[in-house]
Design a protein around this motif. Structure first.
Motif, PDB file in Angstrom:
ATOM      1  N   ARG A 198       0.840  -1.197   0.000  1.00 50.29           N
ATOM      2  CA  ARG A 198       0.000   0.000   0.000  1.00 50.29           C
ATOM      3  C   ARG A 198       0.873   1.244   0.000  1.00 50.29           C
ATOM      4  O   ARG A 198       1.865   1.331   0.718  1.00 50.29           O
ATOM      5  CB  ARG A 198      -0.899   0.013   1.234  1.00 50.29           C
ATOM      6  N   ALA A 199       0.514   2.207  -0.818  1.00 48.58           N
ATOM      7  CA  ALA A 199       1.330   3.406  -0.981  1.00 48.58           C
ATOM      8  C   ALA A 199       0.913   4.478   0.017  1.00 48.58           C
ATOM      9  O   ALA A 199      -0.262   4.663   0.298  1.00 48.58           O
ATOM     10  CB  ALA A 199       1.195   3.937  -2.409  1.00 48.58           C
ATOM     11  N   GLY A 200       1.900   5.198   0.528  1.00 46.31           N
ATOM     12  CA  GLY A 200       1.630   6.345   1.361  1.00 46.31           C
ATOM     13  C   GLY A 200       1.606   7.610   0.530  1.00 46.31           C
ATOM     14  O   GLY A 200       1.826   7.595  -0.685  1.00 46.31           O
ATOM     15  N   LEU A 201       1.358   8.740   1.192  1.00 48.77           N
ATOM     16  CA  LEU A 201       1.235   9.998   0.477  1.00 48.77           C
ATOM     17  C   LEU A 201       2.542  10.394  -0.202  1.00 48.77           C
ATOM     18  O   LEU A 201       2.532  10.931  -1.316  1.00 48.77           O
ATOM     19  CB  LEU A 201       0.792  11.098   1.452  1.00 48.77           C
ATOM     20  N   LEU A 202       3.678  10.104   0.432  1.00 44.15           N
ATOM     21  CA  LEU A 202       4.966  10.463  -0.172  1.00 44.15           C
ATOM     22  C   LEU A 202       5.198   9.696  -1.471  1.00 44.15           C
ATOM     23  O   LEU A 202       5.627  10.273  -2.480  1.00 44.15           O
ATOM     24  CB  LEU A 202       6.098  10.186   0.823  1.00 44.15           C
ATOM     25  N   GLN A 203       4.907   8.395  -1.456  1.00 46.03           N
ATOM     26  CA  GLN A 203       5.073   7.611  -2.670  1.00 46.03           C
ATOM     27  C   GLN A 203       4.130   8.084  -3.768  1.00 46.03           C
ATOM     28  O   GLN A 203       4.494   8.134  -4.954  1.00 46.03           O
ATOM     29  CB  GLN A 203       4.826   6.123  -2.388  1.00 46.03           C
ATOM     30  N   THR A 204       2.904   8.447  -3.375  1.00 51.06           N
ATOM     31  CA  THR A 204       1.941   8.941  -4.358  1.00 51.06           C
ATOM     32  C   THR A 204       2.423  10.252  -4.972  1.00 51.06           C
ATOM     33  O   THR A 204       2.342  10.453  -6.193  1.00 51.06           O
ATOM     34  CB  THR A 204       0.566   9.144  -3.694  1.00 51.06           C
ATOM     35  N   TRP A 205       2.928  11.143  -4.136  1.00 51.10           N
ATOM     36  CA  TRP A 205       3.438  12.422  -4.641  1.00 51.10           C
ATOM     37  C   TRP A 205       4.636  12.206  -5.558  1.00 51.10           C
ATOM     38  O   TRP A 205       4.765  12.880  -6.588  1.00 51.10           O
ATOM     39  CB  TRP A 205       3.806  13.323  -3.472  1.00 51.10           C
ATOM     40  N   THR A 206       5.514  11.274  -5.220  1.00 51.97           N
ATOM     41  CA  THR A 206       6.664  10.966  -6.075  1.00 51.97           C
ATOM     42  C   THR A 206       6.207  10.456  -7.438  1.00 51.97           C
ATOM     43  O   THR A 206       6.759  10.831  -8.482  1.00 51.97           O
ATOM     44  CB  THR A 206       7.564   9.923  -5.396  1.00 51.97           C
ATOM     45  N   PHE A 207       5.193   9.607  -7.444  1.00 57.56           N
ATOM     46  CA  PHE A 207       4.661   9.093  -8.709  1.00 57.56           C
ATOM     47  C   PHE A 207       4.080  10.227  -9.550  1.00 57.56           C
ATOM     48  O   PHE A 207       4.322  10.307 -10.764  1.00 57.56           O
ATOM     49  CB  PHE A 207       3.593   8.032  -8.444  1.00 57.56           C
ATOM     50  N   ILE A 208       3.298  11.119  -8.919  1.00 54.67           N
ATOM     51  CA  ILE A 208       2.696  12.228  -9.660  1.00 54.67           C
ATOM     52  C   ILE A 208       3.776  13.098 -10.294  1.00 54.67           C
ATOM     53  O   ILE A 208       3.684  13.476 -11.472  1.00 54.67           O
ATOM     54  CB  ILE A 208       1.792  13.058  -8.721  1.00 54.67           C
ATOM     55  N   ARG A 209       4.809  13.411  -9.542  1.00 51.07           N
ATOM     56  CA  ARG A 209       5.893  14.237 -10.080  1.00 51.07           C
ATOM     57  C   ARG A 209       6.613  13.541 -11.223  1.00 51.07           C
ATOM     58  O   ARG A 209       7.092  14.180 -12.166  1.00 51.07           O
ATOM     59  CB  ARG A 209       6.892  14.575  -8.973  1.00 51.07           C
ATOM     60  N   GLY A 210       6.693  12.208 -11.162  1.00 49.60           N
ATOM     61  CA  GLY A 210       7.396  11.462 -12.200  1.00 49.60           C
ATOM     62  C   GLY A 210       6.688  11.435 -13.538  1.00 49.60           C
ATOM     63  O   GLY A 210       7.300  11.057 -14.550  1.00 49.60           O
ATOM     64  N   GLN A 211       5.414  11.831 -13.566  1.00 51.47           N
ATOM     65  CA  GLN A 211       4.664  11.829 -14.827  1.00 51.47           C
ATOM     66  C   GLN A 211       4.697  13.183 -15.529  1.00 51.47           C
ATOM     67  O   GLN A 211       3.876  13.458 -16.404  1.00 51.47           O
ATOM     68  CB  GLN A 211       3.213  11.417 -14.561  1.00 51.47           C
ATOM     69  N   LYS A 212       5.643  14.017 -15.147  1.00 45.32           N
ATOM     70  CA  LYS A 212       5.834  15.332 -15.764  1.00 45.32           C
ATOM     71  C   LYS A 212       4.557  16.165 -15.668  1.00 45.32           C
ATOM     72  O   LYS A 212       4.046  16.399 -14.584  1.00 45.32           O
ATOM     73  CB  LYS A 212       6.330  15.175 -17.201  1.00 45.32           C
ATOM     74  N   TRP A 213       4.007  16.595 -16.820  1.00 43.35           N
ATOM     75  CA  TRP A 213       2.871  17.511 -16.814  1.00 43.35           C
ATOM     76  C   TRP A 213       1.531  16.798 -16.869  1.00 43.35           C
ATOM     77  O   TRP A 213       0.491  17.465 -16.938  1.00 43.35           O
ATOM     78  CB  TRP A 213       2.980  18.486 -17.996  1.00 43.35           C
ATOM     79  N   LEU A 214       1.518  15.484 -16.854  1.00 43.60           N
ATOM     80  CA  LEU A 214       0.249  14.768 -16.995  1.00 43.60           C
ATOM     81  C   LEU A 214      -0.744  15.161 -15.913  1.00 43.60           C
ATOM     82  O   LEU A 214      -1.874  15.596 -16.207  1.00 43.60           O
ATOM     83  CB  LEU A 214       0.497  13.256 -16.960  1.00 43.60           C
ATOM     84  N   PHE A 215      -0.368  15.025 -14.652  1.00 46.61           N
ATOM     85  CA  PHE A 215      -1.327  15.271 -13.578  1.00 46.61           C
ATOM     86  C   PHE A 215      -1.581  16.751 -13.312  1.00 46.61           C
ATOM     87  O   PHE A 215      -2.740  17.125 -13.047  1.00 46.61           O
ATOM     88  CB  PHE A 215      -0.894  14.541 -12.312  1.00 46.61           C
ATOM     89  N   PRO A 216      -0.578  17.647 -13.353  1.00 53.15           N
ATOM     90  CA  PRO A 216      -0.916  19.070 -13.195  1.00 53.15           C
ATOM     91  C   PRO A 216      -1.923  19.556 -14.230  1.00 53.15           C
ATOM     92  O   PRO A 216      -2.894  20.255 -13.890  1.00 53.15           O
ATOM     93  CB  PRO A 216       0.443  19.771 -13.348  1.00 53.15           C
ATOM     94  N   LEU A 217      -1.704  19.195 -15.506  1.00 56.80           N
ATOM     95  CA  LEU A 217      -2.655  19.606 -16.537  1.00 56.80           C
ATOM     96  C   LEU A 217      -4.005  18.914 -16.358  1.00 56.80           C
ATOM     97  O   LEU A 217      -5.059  19.522 -16.586  1.00 56.80           O
ATOM     98  CB  LEU A 217      -2.089  19.284 -17.926  1.00 56.80           C
ATOM     99  N   HIS A 218      -3.968  17.657 -15.931  1.00 56.07           N
ATOM    100  CA  HIS A 218      -5.202  16.915 -15.702  1.00 56.07           C
ATOM    101  C   HIS A 218      -6.021  17.554 -14.571  1.00 56.07           C
ATOM    102  O   HIS A 218      -7.216  17.816 -14.730  1.00 56.07           O
ATOM    103  CB  HIS A 218      -4.866  15.465 -15.354  1.00 56.07           C
ATOM    104  N   PHE A 219      -5.367  17.808 -13.447  1.00 55.88           N
ATOM    105  CA  PHE A 219      -6.072  18.393 -12.305  1.00 55.88           C
ATOM    106  C   PHE A 219      -6.635  19.775 -12.643  1.00 55.88           C
ATOM    107  O   PHE A 219      -7.804  20.075 -12.362  1.00 55.88           O
ATOM    108  CB  PHE A 219      -5.138  18.501 -11.095  1.00 55.88           C
ATOM    109  N   LEU A 220      -5.814  20.633 -13.240  1.00 56.77           N
ATOM    110  CA  LEU A 220      -6.259  21.995 -13.544  1.00 56.77           C
ATOM    111  C   LEU A 220      -7.307  21.998 -14.648  1.00 56.77           C
ATOM    112  O   LEU A 220      -8.295  22.744 -14.582  1.00 56.77           O
ATOM    113  CB  LEU A 220      -5.067  22.865 -13.941  1.00 56.77           C
ATOM    114  N   GLY A 221      -7.098  21.169 -15.675  1.00 53.13           N
ATOM    115  CA  GLY A 221      -8.034  21.140 -16.791  1.00 53.13           C
ATOM    116  C   GLY A 221      -9.419  20.705 -16.357  1.00 53.13           C
ATOM    117  O   GLY A 221     -10.429  21.354 -16.693  1.00 53.13           O
TER     118      GLY A 221
END
Length: 447
Positions: free
Chosen positions: A227-250
């Motif tokens: 099971r992933a914790g918040l730190l691992q989840t944040w690391t994964f999000i950052r590793g996907q470059k602009w995918l999640f920032p654009l996804h969340f904002l869009g």
């Protein structure tokens, strides 16, 4: 859930009695139960806005106090607690979390009807927000575990349609209940608006019992993954470059369009379209149910149809296309003005504005590791609540009060915010295409 077979040692003739209880997970019955919970969540959160007159009069509230009860009291913990609750959903069995949330917001809704003042109602509204924060991230994660990828779009659409059914029922039922529950006709002189809360809150307790009995955690879930914790989840999000920032904002911009329409359409229809006050509730209820549900179901089916044809960017195409279509249709509605054509384009705006709900969830459930799905969904909902539910609606009110000060200032305030947000959202979602494709290729290679 819905398993088939009986415990070992049960005589064969008795096994049929347990046929419903031991089959492999069945997505449609489970999704229908979750959809019913989503319907009740929207009825319970929206019903207060339809009882504004009697609540203010009985509790001696001013407009600011009512706004705090209707918005802030619900949204503050709904948005903030979604993330820690989703972490529990990524680590532990999800049905108990869903059942607990459903029971809590139902009891809190009933508590609203038993409140005798501002603070009692305030804390009960907070309880509604806490309970509802447990639903969507856990359900999205659960469905992704029991539904094949080729059918996930339509299943998510089926669940998400509950939001429009709930909103439509809230529009339709609030006035009807108050008309039926007239003062003096109730036992003990009970105030009608309080009984409304009790009536709409009680079904949730029954549904919670049904889900607790028949929905169980998939046996194959998670034993192979830590099971992933918040730190691992944040690391994964950052590793996907602009995918999640654009996804969340869009998709937060799409939420500005949708929530603005739901919150301000009654005022827009009365002040701009000249619709009588008594007709608005019925019209909005029909539009929310027919066009909202129709749009989100079409969106899910399009994603599945394009995906099965090998079009990997299907959710990007559907999400961005829906936002662009909503912006164009709302512009056409405003240009047509009062009349049938304006109302038709307005209804079609709702149809397209509902498109982004399916692809926003589909992308997260397909690109995120199983151990992080609920947490990333909760981050998405946090952005939607803060930007779409709060900021967009307040900006419209600010423009209406300070810039377009005429009595029909909503004619300009609502379209400006909604169209600009939807257009910007379409551009940002289109911008996720190369990053989504890169993640899909990595998953295809088993990375």
């Amino acid at each position: 859930m819905f398993e088939s077979g009986a415990p070992d040692g049960t005589p064969w003739e008795d096994k049929r009695m347990f046929a419903f209880a031991a089959r492999a997970p069945r997505p449609i019955p489970t999704t229908i139960l979750f959809c019913c919970a989503y319907v009740l969540s929207f009825v319970d959160r929206q019903i207060l806005s339809l009882l504004i007159g009697p609540v203010k009069a009985d509790l001696h509230l001013d407009d600011f106090q009512f706004a705090v009860l209707n918005g802030f009291a619900f949204a503050v913990l709904y948005s903030v607690l979604g993330l820690p609750i989703s972490m529990l959903a990524d680590r532990f069995a999800r049905p108990p979390i869903i059942v607990g949330g459903l029971a809590l917001w139902s009891l809190s809704t009933i508590g609203c009807g038993l409140s005798g003042g501002f603070w009692g109602l305030f804390f009960c509204r907070m309880g509604v927000g806490i309970g509802e924060a447990a639903l969507v991230p856990a359900v999205y994660s659960f469905l992704a575990d029991i539904v094949p990828a080729a059918r996930l779009g339509r299943i998510i659409a089926l669940f998400s349609a509950g939001s429009f059914v709930g909103a439509g029922l809230a529009y339709l039922s609030g006035g009807a209940l108050m008309a039926l529950l007239r003062p003096g006709s109730l036992p003990g002189g009970l105030v009608p608006w309080k009984l409304c809360f009790v009536i709409v809150g009680a079904p949730g307790l029954v549904l919670a019992a049904v889900i607790a009995c028949f929905v169980h955690e998939p046996a194959a879930r998670g034993a192979r993954e830590a099971r992933a914790g918040l730190l691992q989840t944040w690391t994964f999000i950052r590793g996907q470059k602009w995918l999640f920032p654009l996804h969340f904002l869009g998709y937060s911009c799409s939420a500005v369009m949708l929530f603005s329409l739901m919150a301000w359409s009654p005022a827009y229809l009365m002040r701009v379209m000249g619709m009588p006050h008594g007709v608005v509730g019925g019209f909005m209820g029909g539009v929310a149910i027919v066009c909202g549900c129709g749009g989100i179901w079409t969106s899910g089916r399009l994603i599945d149809a394009l995906t099965t044809r090998g079009i990997v960017r299907a959710p990007v195409i559907v999400g961005a296309g829906g936002m662009a279509g909503a912006a164009l249709l709302f512009l056409l509605s405003g240009l047509c003005g009062v009349g049938t054509a304006g109302l038709v384009f307005f209804a079609l705006t709702f149809f397209c504005a509902s498109f982004p709900m399916a692809p926003s969830a589909f992308v997260i459930q397909t690109v995120a590791p199983r151990s992080m799905r609920a947490q990333i969904s909760a981050i998405m909902l946090l952005c939607n609540a803060l930007i779409g539910l709060s900021a967009g609606s307040m900006l419209i009110g600010l423009l209406d009060d300070r810039v377009f000060t005429a009595s029909d200032g909503i004619r300009y305030a609502l379209p400006i915010v909604a169209i600009v947000a939807s257009t910007a959202g379409a551009a940002m979602i289109a911008g996720t295409a190369p990053f989504y494709l890169a993640r899909w290729r990595a998953l295809s290679r088993g990375e």
